[in-house]
Design an enzyme around this catalytic site. Structure first.
Site, PDB file in Angstrom:
ATOM      1  N   SER A  95       0.850  -1.179   0.000  1.00 28.85           N
ATOM      2  CA  SER A  95       0.000   0.000   0.000  1.00 28.85           C
ATOM      3  C   SER A  95       0.888   1.232   0.000  1.00 28.85           C
ATOM      4  O   SER A  95       1.906   1.269   0.700  1.00 28.85           O
ATOM      5  CB  SER A  95      -0.912   0.008   1.230  1.00 28.85           C
ATOM      6  OG  SER A  95      -1.739   1.148   1.240  1.00 28.85           O
ATOM      7  N   HIS A 109      -2.303   7.411  -4.721  1.00 28.52           N
ATOM      8  CA  HIS A 109      -2.549   6.256  -3.853  1.00 28.52           C
ATOM      9  C   HIS A 109      -2.601   4.999  -4.700  1.00 28.52           C
ATOM     10  O   HIS A 109      -3.136   4.999  -5.818  1.00 28.52           O
ATOM     11  CB  HIS A 109      -3.868   6.423  -3.106  1.00 28.52           C
ATOM     12  CG  HIS A 109      -4.419   5.129  -2.567  1.00 28.52           C
ATOM     13  ND1 HIS A 109      -5.448   4.446  -3.196  1.00 28.52           N
ATOM     14  CD2 HIS A 109      -4.064   4.372  -1.508  1.00 28.52           C
ATOM     15  CE1 HIS A 109      -5.718   3.345  -2.525  1.00 28.52           C
ATOM     16  NE2 HIS A 109      -4.887   3.266  -1.496  1.00 28.52           N
ATOM     17  N   ASN A 111      -2.842   0.445  -3.992  1.00 31.46           N
ATOM     18  CA  ASN A 111      -2.855  -0.683  -3.071  1.00 31.46           C
ATOM     19  C   ASN A 111      -3.122  -1.949  -3.862  1.00 31.46           C
ATOM     20  O   ASN A 111      -3.993  -1.971  -4.736  1.00 31.46           O
ATOM     21  CB  ASN A 111      -3.938  -0.492  -2.003  1.00 31.46           C
ATOM     22  CG  ASN A 111      -4.129  -1.721  -1.138  1.00 31.46           C
ATOM     23  OD1 ASN A 111      -4.966  -2.566  -1.430  1.00 31.46           O
ATOM     24  ND2 ASN A 111      -3.341  -1.816  -0.093  1.00 31.46           N
ATOM     25  N   VAL A 112      -2.359  -2.997  -3.582  1.00 30.82           N
ATOM     26  CA  VAL A 112      -2.635  -4.335  -4.134  1.00 30.82           C
ATOM     27  C   VAL A 112      -2.444  -5.334  -3.009  1.00 30.82           C
ATOM     28  O   VAL A 112      -1.500  -5.230  -2.228  1.00 30.82           O
ATOM     29  CB  VAL A 112      -1.729  -4.678  -5.335  1.00 30.82           C
ATOM     30  CG1 VAL A 112      -2.216  -3.992  -6.607  1.00 30.82           C
ATOM     31  CG2 VAL A 112      -0.272  -4.315  -5.076  1.00 30.82           C
ATOM     32  N   ARG A 113      -3.363  -6.305  -2.923  1.00 29.32           N
ATOM     33  CA  ARG A 113      -3.344  -7.196  -1.764  1.00 29.32           C
ATOM     34  C   ARG A 113      -3.993  -8.531  -2.103  1.00 29.32           C
ATOM     35  O   ARG A 113      -4.766  -8.656  -3.059  1.00 29.32           O
ATOM     36  CB  ARG A 113      -4.095  -6.558  -0.598  1.00 29.32           C
ATOM     37  CG  ARG A 113      -5.537  -6.247  -0.936  1.00 29.32           C
ATOM     38  CD  ARG A 113      -6.205  -5.371   0.108  1.00 29.32           C
ATOM     39  NE  ARG A 113      -7.591  -5.067  -0.253  1.00 29.32           N
ATOM     40  CZ  ARG A 113      -7.953  -4.088  -1.066  1.00 29.32           C
ATOM     41  NH1 ARG A 113      -7.032  -3.301  -1.600  1.00 29.32           N
ATOM     42  NH2 ARG A 113      -9.228  -3.893  -1.341  1.00 29.32           N
ATOM     43  N   HIS A 148      -5.743   8.015 -16.224  1.00 31.14           N
ATOM     44  CA  HIS A 148      -6.818   7.079 -16.557  1.00 31.14           C
ATOM     45  C   HIS A 148      -6.455   6.214 -17.770  1.00 31.14           C
ATOM     46  O   HIS A 148      -6.803   5.021 -17.804  1.00 31.14           O
ATOM     47  CB  HIS A 148      -8.113   7.845 -16.815  1.00 31.14           C
ATOM     48  CG  HIS A 148      -8.816   8.258 -15.560  1.00 31.14           C
ATOM     49  ND1 HIS A 148      -9.668   7.417 -14.881  1.00 31.14           N
ATOM     50  CD2 HIS A 148      -8.780   9.412 -14.850  1.00 31.14           C
ATOM     51  CE1 HIS A 148     -10.143   8.035 -13.814  1.00 31.14           C
ATOM     52  NE2 HIS A 148      -9.613   9.253 -13.771  1.00 31.14           N
ATOM     53  N   GLY A 261      -6.109  -5.153  14.693  1.00 30.79           N
ATOM     54  CA  GLY A 261      -4.928  -5.013  15.553  1.00 30.79           C
ATOM     55  C   GLY A 261      -3.656  -4.783  14.775  1.00 30.79           C
ATOM     56  O   GLY A 261      -2.566  -5.129  15.241  1.00 30.79           O
ATOM     57  N   GLY A 262      -3.771  -4.202  13.587  1.00 27.63           N
ATOM     58  CA  GLY A 262      -2.596  -3.924  12.763  1.00 27.63           C
ATOM     59  C   GLY A 262      -1.717  -2.834  13.354  1.00 27.63           C
ATOM     60  O   GLY A 262      -2.049  -2.202  14.362  1.00 27.63           O
TER      61      GLY A 262
END
Length: 302
Positions: A95, A109, A111-113, A148, A261-262
């Site tokens: 992230s 920004h 993010n890849v997960r 884009h 709880g990160g």
């Protein structure tokens, strides 16, 4: 889920993006903060948060890798998958958020997960998620079109309608419901991705992660030397308030991290260092500051 392949990709993506950002910074480097969850914590796992503050270009920026696991998915992850409530999980990804100093440079920004959930009474479930979006303060149409168009090209191989669906999803997701206002000018966003099998989903996630540098850094290079003064910095700080509101009220990733709880420092690195709020303020019609409100209206930029 092939954890070794995922970790190799995500850590390599982090290393590559940080290297590209350090080139833009002309010698300024990111601090690599390696961490591991302490024994007895709600989560187990480790990661590396690469941060820069007070750089030549980025007032604050972070590129974080994490791999964590826990005994039960938090509420933010099971709202759309109630059958997984109480399941153990493992999550891994990268992230990043970048807040440039120059108000003519947009916040970026990405993010890849990937996430795996397992439980005694449920079949193991895996899915991918991620995306990228752009948040300018003083918009340039050519920059928004470039961003884009790069997103669209990244998804070209995954179906004719994929970009349109993920762009629409981004417009709907990065929206401040309490303000009835988009956060920025959008990009692409996807979540709960499992259709087509693991290899397709992993390939699509890699395509998004790999496209960020090309989508974002040419804009920064073009605008980093644009002259600005106190007026522009003041407006940038005001609009950054919307960014903070979204991340703390609506963002599923922030909520997931805090509820599970990160590590708070790594989760909240996304917040800008300087922010202002005003009561019921609006820019003067026709002013340079009013231009962003016209650009926020979703449209087909590519």
């Amino acid at each position: 889920m092939e954890a070794a392949r995922l970790r190799e990709y995500f850590t390599g993506l982090q290393t590559g993006i940080v290297a590209a950002l350090e080139e833009v910074e002309d010698g300024e480097t990111f601090r690599a903060d390696r961490w591991a969850k302490a024994a007895g914590s709600p989560l187990t796992g480790n990661g590396c948060t690469c941060v820069i503050e007070g750089g030549r270009v980025f007032e604050r920026g972070g590129v974080a890798f994490s791999k964590v696991s826990g005994a039960a998915l938090p509420a933010s992850a099971t709202a759309r998958r109630p059958e997984l409530a109480g399941c153990a999980f493992a999550a891994m990804g990268v992230s990043l958020v970048l807040h440039p100093q120059n108000p003519y440079c947009p916040t970026g920004h990405m993010n890849v997960r990937a996430l795996l959930a397992t439980g005694a009474d449920a079949e193991p479930a895996w899915w991918f998620g991620g995306g990228m979006d752009l948040t300018p303060y003083y918009p340039f149409a050519e920059d928004i079109r470039h961003f884009h168009a790069t997103c669209k090209q990244a998804l070209h191989a995954f179906g004719d309608d994929t970009h349109a669906r993920y762009k629409r999803w981004c417009d709907e997701y990065f929206f401040l419901k309490h303000r009835n206002e988009p956060r920025g000018v959008g990009g692409i966003f996807f979540d709960d991705l499992a259709e087509g099998g693991f290899e397709r989903c992993f390939a699509l996630t890699r395509a998004v992660g790999n496209a960020f540098v090309e989508a974002y850094l040419p804009i920064i290079e073009k605008r980093r030397s644009h002259p600005y003064g106190d007026r522009e910095r003041d407006f940038q700080a005001y609009r950054r308030g919307r960014y903070v509101e979204f991340n703390l009220v609506w963002d599923r990733g922030t909520l997931f991290g805090l509820q599970s709880g990160g590590r708070a420092e790594s989760i909240l690195m996304s917040l800008p260092p300087t922010v202002k709020w005003r009561y019921d303020w609006r820019p003067e019609a026709g002013s340079p500051e009013a231009a962003i409100y016209e650009a926020l209206t979703p449209r087909d930029w590519a």
